[in-house]
Design a protein around this motif. Structure first.
Motif, PDB file in Angstrom:
ATOM      1  N   MET A 194      18.803 -11.038 -23.752  1.00 46.04           N
ATOM      2  CA  MET A 194      19.448 -10.557 -22.440  1.00 46.04           C
ATOM      3  C   MET A 194      20.920 -11.505 -21.267  1.00 46.04           C
ATOM      4  O   MET A 194      20.907 -12.304 -21.475  1.00 46.04           O
ATOM      5  N   THR A 195      21.898 -11.068 -21.645  1.00 47.91           N
ATOM      6  CA  THR A 195      23.186 -11.793 -20.990  1.00 47.91           C
ATOM      7  C   THR A 195      23.808 -10.920 -19.537  1.00 47.91           C
ATOM      8  O   THR A 195      23.658  -9.878 -19.607  1.00 47.91           O
ATOM      9  N   GLU A 196      23.783 -11.855 -18.164  1.00 48.92           N
ATOM     10  CA  GLU A 196      24.000 -11.242 -17.222  1.00 48.92           C
ATOM     11  C   GLU A 196      25.772 -12.140 -17.077  1.00 48.92           C
ATOM     12  O   GLU A 196      25.637 -12.787 -17.400  1.00 48.92           O
ATOM     13  N   THR A 197      26.353 -11.235 -16.917  1.00 53.85           N
ATOM     14  CA  THR A 197      27.942 -11.509 -17.146  1.00 53.85           C
ATOM     15  C   THR A 197      28.809 -11.290 -15.724  1.00 53.85           C
ATOM     16  O   THR A 197      29.649 -11.364 -15.495  1.00 53.85           O
ATOM     17  N   ASP A 198      27.997 -10.451 -14.700  1.00 56.02           N
ATOM     18  CA  ASP A 198      28.512  -9.546 -13.188  1.00 56.02           C
ATOM     19  C   ASP A 198      28.497 -10.409 -12.487  1.00 56.02           C
ATOM     20  O   ASP A 198      27.507 -11.428 -12.079  1.00 56.02           O
ATOM     21  N   ALA A 199      29.946 -10.987 -11.607  1.00 55.88           N
ATOM     22  CA  ALA A 199      29.840 -12.155 -11.074  1.00 55.88           C
ATOM     23  C   ALA A 199      29.211 -12.542 -10.381  1.00 55.88           C
ATOM     24  O   ALA A 199      28.386 -13.009  -9.414  1.00 55.88           O
ATOM     25  N   ALA A 200      28.438 -10.646  -9.627  1.00 54.17           N
ATOM     26  CA  ALA A 200      28.076 -11.073  -8.207  1.00 54.17           C
ATOM     27  C   ALA A 200      25.549 -11.408  -8.331  1.00 54.17           C
ATOM     28  O   ALA A 200      24.965 -11.219  -7.650  1.00 54.17           O
ATOM     29  N   THR A 201      25.988 -10.915  -9.784  1.00 54.18           N
ATOM     30  CA  THR A 201      24.243 -11.183 -10.244  1.00 54.18           C
ATOM     31  C   THR A 201      23.879 -12.611  -9.901  1.00 54.18           C
ATOM     32  O   THR A 201      24.839 -13.483 -10.415  1.00 54.18           O
ATOM     33  N   PRO A 202      22.293 -12.526  -9.456  1.00 52.60           N
ATOM     34  CA  PRO A 202      22.098 -14.269  -9.007  1.00 52.60           C
ATOM     35  C   PRO A 202      22.531 -15.533  -9.739  1.00 52.60           C
ATOM     36  O   PRO A 202      22.503 -16.390  -9.376  1.00 52.60           O
ATOM     37  N   ILE A 203      22.088 -15.486 -10.951  1.00 51.59           N
ATOM     38  CA  ILE A 203      22.025 -16.254 -11.912  1.00 51.59           C
ATOM     39  C   ILE A 203      23.672 -16.765 -11.395  1.00 51.59           C
ATOM     40  O   ILE A 203      24.082 -18.023 -12.379  1.00 51.59           O
ATOM     41  N   ASN A 204      24.306 -16.433 -11.922  1.00 49.64           N
ATOM     42  CA  ASN A 204      25.699 -16.600 -11.713  1.00 49.64           C
ATOM     43  C   ASN A 204      26.916 -16.590 -10.056  1.00 49.64           C
ATOM     44  O   ASN A 204      26.964 -18.214 -10.393  1.00 49.64           O
ATOM     45  N   LYS A 205      25.217 -16.718  -9.266  1.00 46.72           N
ATOM     46  CA  LYS A 205      25.859 -17.351  -8.034  1.00 46.72           C
ATOM     47  C   LYS A 205      25.456 -19.020  -8.087  1.00 46.72           C
ATOM     48  O   LYS A 205      26.037 -19.786  -8.303  1.00 46.72           O
ATOM     49  N   VAL A 206      24.380 -19.296  -9.098  1.00 45.34           N
ATOM     50  CA  VAL A 206      23.637 -20.417  -9.420  1.00 45.34           C
ATOM     51  C   VAL A 206      24.241 -20.867  -9.701  1.00 45.34           C
ATOM     52  O   VAL A 206      24.896 -22.987 -10.126  1.00 45.34           O
ATOM     53  N   VAL A 207      25.654 -20.996 -10.774  1.00 42.64           N
ATOM     54  CA  VAL A 207      25.808 -21.739 -11.900  1.00 42.64           C
ATOM     55  C   VAL A 207      27.139 -21.986 -11.969  1.00 42.64           C
ATOM     56  O   VAL A 207      28.145 -23.024 -10.843  1.00 42.64           O
ATOM     57  N   ASP A 208      27.834 -20.890 -10.479  1.00 43.84           N
ATOM     58  CA  ASP A 208      28.521 -21.556  -9.660  1.00 43.84           C
ATOM     59  C   ASP A 208      28.692 -22.370  -8.317  1.00 43.84           C
ATOM     60  O   ASP A 208      29.480 -22.909  -8.343  1.00 43.84           O
ATOM     61  N   GLY A 209      27.186 -22.463  -8.169  1.00 40.57           N
ATOM     62  CA  GLY A 209      27.001 -23.636  -7.715  1.00 40.57           C
ATOM     63  C   GLY A 209      26.723 -25.372  -8.045  1.00 40.57           C
ATOM     64  O   GLY A 209      26.920 -25.762  -7.325  1.00 40.57           O
ATOM     65  N   TYR A 210      26.050 -24.525  -9.106  1.00 40.22           N
ATOM     66  CA  TYR A 210      25.772 -26.169 -10.455  1.00 40.22           C
ATOM     67  C   TYR A 210      27.939 -26.766 -10.560  1.00 40.22           C
ATOM     68  O   TYR A 210      27.526 -27.400 -10.449  1.00 40.22           O
ATOM     69  N   PHE A 211      28.449 -26.057 -11.114  1.00 43.10           N
ATOM     70  CA  PHE A 211      29.759 -26.730 -11.493  1.00 43.10           C
ATOM     71  C   PHE A 211      30.249 -26.690 -10.402  1.00 43.10           C
ATOM     72  O   PHE A 211      30.904 -27.951 -10.002  1.00 43.10           O
ATOM     73  N   ALA A 212      30.367 -26.261  -8.486  1.00 47.07           N
ATOM     74  CA  ALA A 212      30.679 -26.650  -7.348  1.00 47.07           C
ATOM     75  C   ALA A 212      30.158 -28.018  -7.212  1.00 47.07           C
ATOM     76  O   ALA A 212      30.566 -28.849  -6.877  1.00 47.07           O
ATOM     77  N   MET A 213      29.047 -28.130  -7.600  1.00 43.28           N
ATOM     78  CA  MET A 213      28.144 -29.433  -7.302  1.00 43.28           C
ATOM     79  C   MET A 213      29.039 -30.513  -8.721  1.00 43.28           C
ATOM     80  O   MET A 213      29.833 -31.431  -7.794  1.00 43.28           O
ATOM     81  N   TRP A 214      29.683 -30.057  -9.875  1.00 37.73           N
ATOM     82  CA  TRP A 214      30.413 -31.131 -10.830  1.00 37.73           C
ATOM     83  C   TRP A 214      31.961 -31.791  -9.623  1.00 37.73           C
ATOM     84  O   TRP A 214      31.810 -32.393 -10.183  1.00 37.73           O
ATOM     85  N   ASN A 215      32.084 -30.649  -8.749  1.00 40.59           N
ATOM     86  CA  ASN A 215      33.398 -30.797  -9.468  1.00 40.59           C
ATOM     87  C   ASN A 215      34.013 -30.969  -7.475  1.00 40.59           C
ATOM     88  O   ASN A 215      35.193 -31.321  -7.046  1.00 40.59           O
ATOM     89  N   GLU A 216      32.452 -31.208  -6.916  1.00 35.54           N
ATOM     90  CA  GLU A 216      32.681 -31.233  -5.094  1.00 35.54           C
ATOM     91  C   GLU A 216      33.086 -33.575  -4.857  1.00 35.54           C
ATOM     92  O   GLU A 216      32.640 -33.411  -5.328  1.00 35.54           O
ATOM     93  N   THR A 217      34.165 -33.814  -4.907  1.00 32.45           N
ATOM     94  CA  THR A 217      34.687 -34.634  -4.114  1.00 32.45           C
ATOM     95  C   THR A 217      34.076 -35.287  -2.879  1.00 32.45           C
ATOM     96  O   THR A 217      33.753 -36.447  -3.184  1.00 32.45           O
ATOM     97  N   ASP A 218      34.095 -34.115  -2.001  1.00 33.77           N
ATOM     98  CA  ASP A 218      33.894 -34.664  -0.435  1.00 33.77           C
ATOM     99  C   ASP A 218      32.166 -34.931  -1.063  1.00 33.77           C
ATOM    100  O   ASP A 218      31.462 -33.706  -1.078  1.00 33.77           O
ATOM    101  N   PRO A 219      31.357 -35.758  -0.379  1.00 31.13           N
ATOM    102  CA  PRO A 219      29.833 -36.112  -0.279  1.00 31.13           C
ATOM    103  C   PRO A 219      28.816 -35.846   0.257  1.00 31.13           C
ATOM    104  O   PRO A 219      28.084 -34.901  -0.051  1.00 31.13           O
ATOM    105  N   GLY A 220      29.267 -34.933   0.903  1.00 23.83           N
ATOM    106  CA  GLY A 220      28.467 -33.984   2.295  1.00 23.83           C
ATOM    107  C   GLY A 220      28.991 -32.776   2.014  1.00 23.83           C
ATOM    108  O   GLY A 220      27.800 -32.400   2.106  1.00 23.83           O
ATOM    109  N   ARG A 221      29.286 -32.252   1.517  1.00 22.05           N
ATOM    110  CA  ARG A 221      29.810 -31.313   0.849  1.00 22.05           C
ATOM    111  C   ARG A 221      28.611 -30.872   0.021  1.00 22.05           C
ATOM    112  O   ARG A 221      28.391 -29.794  -0.404  1.00 22.05           O
ATOM    113  N   ARG A 222      28.959 -31.814  -1.038  1.00 23.60           N
ATOM    114  CA  ARG A 222      28.485 -32.002  -2.085  1.00 23.60           C
ATOM    115  C   ARG A 222      26.710 -31.716  -2.225  1.00 23.60           C
ATOM    116  O   ARG A 222      26.142 -31.099  -3.235  1.00 23.60           O
TER     117      ARG A 222
END
Length: 129
Positions: free
Chosen positions: A1-29
């Motif tokens: 099964m593929t989930e592609t809807d941006a509102a699905t929980p898995i996409n929120k998790v993956v968004d957080g994953y990329f946010a971690m990698w891209n965040e330069t502020d240590p506190g926000r990261r």
């Protein structure tokens, strides 16, 4: 099964994953790590291994030192079934040009859809010999 809807929980998790990698502020990261990863989570790829929030944070900081101004981005759809997910990614330079690295990550999720384990595989960047 593929989930592609941006509102699905898995996409929120993956968004957080990329946010971690891209965040330069240590506190926000650190906030992103705590919201996205399980407390006992682990990450491993050919270059890095990290267990727990402190090690995840240190790993991302090391990547920022090596690749200043670069950004990770999703490449393609997120696939998910049961407690497993996978997605492709690219690491683009500061100018947003072609990726300097690409890969695929495989994740094991908790029941609450937080990252428990991520295993990354690196591929050659486009145009590499």
């Amino acid at each position: 099964m593929t989930e592609t809807d941006a509102a699905t929980p898995i996409n929120k998790v993956v968004d957080g994953y990329f946010a971690m990698w891209n965040e330069t502020d240590p506190g926000r990261r650190r906030e992103v790590i705590e919201a996205t990863w399980a407390p006992d989570a682990s990450y491993v790829d050919p270059l890095f291994a990290a267990d727990g929030p402190d090690a995840l944070d240190a790993m991302v900081a090391a990547v920022h030192e090596r690749f200043p101004g670069h950004r990770f981005r999703l490449a393609g759809a997120v696939d998910v079934h049961h407690d497993r997910a996978r997605w492709g990614w690219e690491l683009a330079g500061p100018d947003g040009g072609p990726p300097v690295a690409t890969g695929v990550d495989f994740a094991v999720l908790t029941a609450a859809r937080r990252l428990r384990e991520v295993t990354g595989f690196l591929e050659r960047p486009a145009g590499a010999a």
